[in-house]
Design an enzyme around this catalytic site. Structure first.
Site, PDB file in Angstrom:
ATOM      1  N   ASP A   1      -5.829   3.621   7.331  1.00  0.00           N
ATOM      2  CA  ASP A   1      -7.205   3.139   7.440  1.00  0.00           C
ATOM      3  C   ASP A   1      -7.285   1.644   7.700  1.00  0.00           C
ATOM      4  OD1 ASP A   1      -8.174   5.698   6.897  1.00  0.00           O
ATOM      5  OD2 ASP A   1      -8.095   5.370   4.740  1.00  0.00           O
TER       6      ASP A   1
ATOM      7  N   LYS B   1      -0.669  -1.009  -6.201  1.00  0.00           N
ATOM      8  CA  LYS B   1      -1.334  -1.384  -7.457  1.00  0.00           C
ATOM      9  C   LYS B   1      -1.191  -0.298  -8.520  1.00  0.00           C
ATOM     10  CE  LYS B   1      -5.965   0.118  -5.968  1.00  0.00           C
ATOM     11  NZ  LYS B   1      -7.360  -0.339  -5.730  1.00  0.00           N
TER      12      LYS B   1
ATOM     13  N   GLU C   1     -16.755  18.864   0.653  1.00  0.00           N
ATOM     14  CA  GLU C   1     -15.718  19.481  -0.186  1.00  0.00           C
ATOM     15  C   GLU C   1     -16.042  19.313  -1.671  1.00  0.00           C
ATOM     16  OE1 GLU C   1     -11.662  19.904   2.296  1.00  0.00           O
ATOM     17  OE2 GLU C   1     -11.911  17.942   1.347  1.00  0.00           O
TER      18      GLU C   1
ATOM     19  N   GLY D   1       0.826  -1.200   0.000  1.00  0.00           N
ATOM     20  CA  GLY D   1       0.000   0.000   0.000  1.00  0.00           C
ATOM     21  C   GLY D   1       0.859   1.247   0.000  1.00  0.00           C
TER      22      GLY D   1
ATOM     23  N   LYS E   1      -5.589  25.198   4.635  1.00  0.00           N
ATOM     24  CA  LYS E   1      -5.813  23.964   3.879  1.00  0.00           C
ATOM     25  C   LYS E   1      -4.702  23.768   2.852  1.00  0.00           C
ATOM     26  CE  LYS E   1      -8.330  20.539   2.024  1.00  0.00           C
ATOM     27  NZ  LYS E   1      -8.705  19.288   2.710  1.00  0.00           N
TER      28      LYS E   1
ATOM     29  N   GLY F   1      -0.261   4.525   0.117  1.00  0.00           N
ATOM     30  CA  GLY F   1      -0.985   5.723   0.544  1.00  0.00           C
ATOM     31  C   GLY F   1      -0.167   6.532   1.531  1.00  0.00           C
TER      32      GLY F   1
ATOM     33  N   ALA G   1      -5.883  11.558   6.607  1.00  0.00           N
ATOM     34  CA  ALA G   1      -4.549  11.530   6.012  1.00  0.00           C
ATOM     35  C   ALA G   1      -3.492  11.916   7.039  1.00  0.00           C
ATOM     36  CB  ALA G   1      -4.510  12.493   4.824  1.00  0.00           C
ATOM     37  N   GLN G   2      -3.813  12.872   7.901  1.00  0.00           N
ATOM     38  CA  GLN G   2      -2.886  13.324   8.945  1.00  0.00           C
ATOM     39  C   GLN G   2      -2.532  12.177   9.886  1.00  0.00           C
ATOM     40  OE1 GLN G   2      -2.798  16.733  12.506  1.00  0.00           O
ATOM     41  NE2 GLN G   2      -4.609  16.474  11.249  1.00  0.00           N
TER      42      GLN G   2
END
Length: 416
Positions: A311, A49, A179, A22, A387, A24, A326-327
């Site tokens: 996650d 992937k 968003e 992974g 942001k 991410g 994400a943080q």
């Protein structure tokens, strides 16, 4: 006797195999941390992937076309040093913890240590029709598919004259849904101009179960965001449970009045929640909806040579439980990298993982937003600036100022 000594010596000098599955926020941070800090010999491999990383926190921009796919992609081979971290593009299909290996479409991969960061997938919560009739913001490709759908429906309206083609329904009032809704709302003027459509025709509806949008924020801040969205022409339905999704229709029920609602629109986005990887869910690893329980050091206790980030991890300690972001994933990746630098160097490492919550910001288009930064509420252009700063900080951690200048988010610069 001599043969035994040779075998023992070979075993002692064998490089430990660390496999990261992974790419991410968590997996990539773990790989980069080991690349930068590990001084001892180890065989480190990252498998993903895709051959690129993308910021899931910016997928709403890709789906509207304000961030190009070219700018969104960060190729692993451009930031990973092959002498320290090998990258393999492959889709993992099975994890076999009892055999210390994973299986992908391209073959089998053995490991001494496994770091799992397989990310998330949309959770339909058993609502009928979600899989068949909705779009999801679950990947870069999914976002591009949604962008093409919206673009085509608006461009073809002059021929179809189907008002439902201009109606977009967003199911979910958390970060992703809000968003996306805000980004689309801020672009409708231009989209209508380009396509020759009366601006009063498009309809944008956001529906959620919570009493107010953005339930991670307090009600006062959520009301600020809701006011901004309504000023952009968005219809908001809060406190409604979605019962079924049919082609072009969302069927819901108001929680308080029990009133049945039917909202019509030919583009329906599902952003009501996520769960862990189906690869984990279908494995023998202990898990709940594809998320693995971990101890204070992000370790799977049933398989001590397996660590979990992002996650894919489910904290057991109440002090560690946070909404997946994400943080959080990035900090988990940093932590596991530190842990492995110590472990592979033969040093003790007893510090537990702790999440340093620096804040959360929800963008309302490119130059507006609401959020909490270091426990203080922010809104408007300051929130938008924060942001962008958060997104640019992530890019800096991957490739320094050069990466920020190439891929960064700035006040008056979008791909549009």
């Amino acid at each position: 006797m001599q043969a035994n000594n040779t075998t023992d010596s070979a075993s002692a000098t064998k490089k430990p195999k660390v496999l990261i599955v992974g790419g991410g926020y968590g997996g990539l941070k773990a790989a980069l941390g080991l690349q930068r800090k590990l001084k001892t010999d180890a065989d480190i491999t990252l498998i993903s992937k895709h051959d690129y990383h993308y910021q899931t926190t910016l997928l709403h921009k890709v789906a509207i076309g304000t961030l190009s796919s070219r700018k969104a992609r960060i190729f692993y081979r451009k930031i990973l040093n092959p002498r320290k971290v090998r990258f393999i593009k492959d889709k993992i299909t099975k994890i076999l913890p009892d055999e210390n290996k994973v299986i992908g479409n391209g073959g089998e991969y053995a490991y001494d240590y496994l770091i799992i960061g397989l990310g998330f997938r949309p959770d339909s919560f058993g609502v009928k029709g979600v899989d068949k009739h909705t779009y999801k913001l679950s990947s870069l490709n999914a976002a591009l598919k949604l962008m093409k759908n919206i673009e085509n429906k608006f461009k073809e309206y002059t021929h179809t004259k189907n008002a439902q083609d201009l109606s977009v329904i967003v199911c979910g009032t958390g970060f992703t849904g809000i968003e996306f809704t805000a980004e689309l709302a801020t672009q409708l003027d231009e989209l209508c101009l380009i396509c020759g459509i009366d601006r009063s025709l498009p309809k944008l509806t956001c529906i959620g179960r919570s009493a107010h949008i953005l339930p991670v924020f307090d009600e006062k801040l959520a009301q600020v965001a809701e006011s901004k969205l309504k000023n952009l022409g968005v219809d908001i339905i809060s406190g409604a449970s979605i019962e079924e999704i049919k082609e072009g229709v969302v069927i819901a029920r108001e929680c308080k009045s029990d009133k049945k609602l039917e909202i019509k629109g030919n583009t329906i986005i599902w952003s009501a929640g996520v769960k862990g990887s189906d690869i984990i869910e279908n494995s023998t690893l202990p898990n709940k909806k594809g998320r693995i329980p971990v101890n204070a050091q992000l370790q799977c206790e049933e398989y001590p040579n397996i660590y979990v980030v992002g996650d894919s991890a489910q904290a057991k300690n109440k002090d560690m439980i946070h909404a997946p972001t994400a943080q959080l994933s990035a900090q988990m990746g940093d932590y596991v990298a530190e842990l492995f630098v110590a472990k592979l160097s033969g040093k003790e490492f007893e510090r537990p993982f702790t999440f340093n919550h620096r804040g959360t910001v929800c963008s309302i288009g490119h130059t507006d937003g609401v959020g909490v930064v270091f426990k203080r509420p922010v809104k408007g252009e300051i929130a938008a600036f924060m942001k962008n700063t958060i997104e640019n900080k992530w890019l800096f951690s991957l490739g320094g100022f050069e990466m920020v200048f190439k891929k960064g988010q700035f006040r008056y610069r979008t791909s549009n």
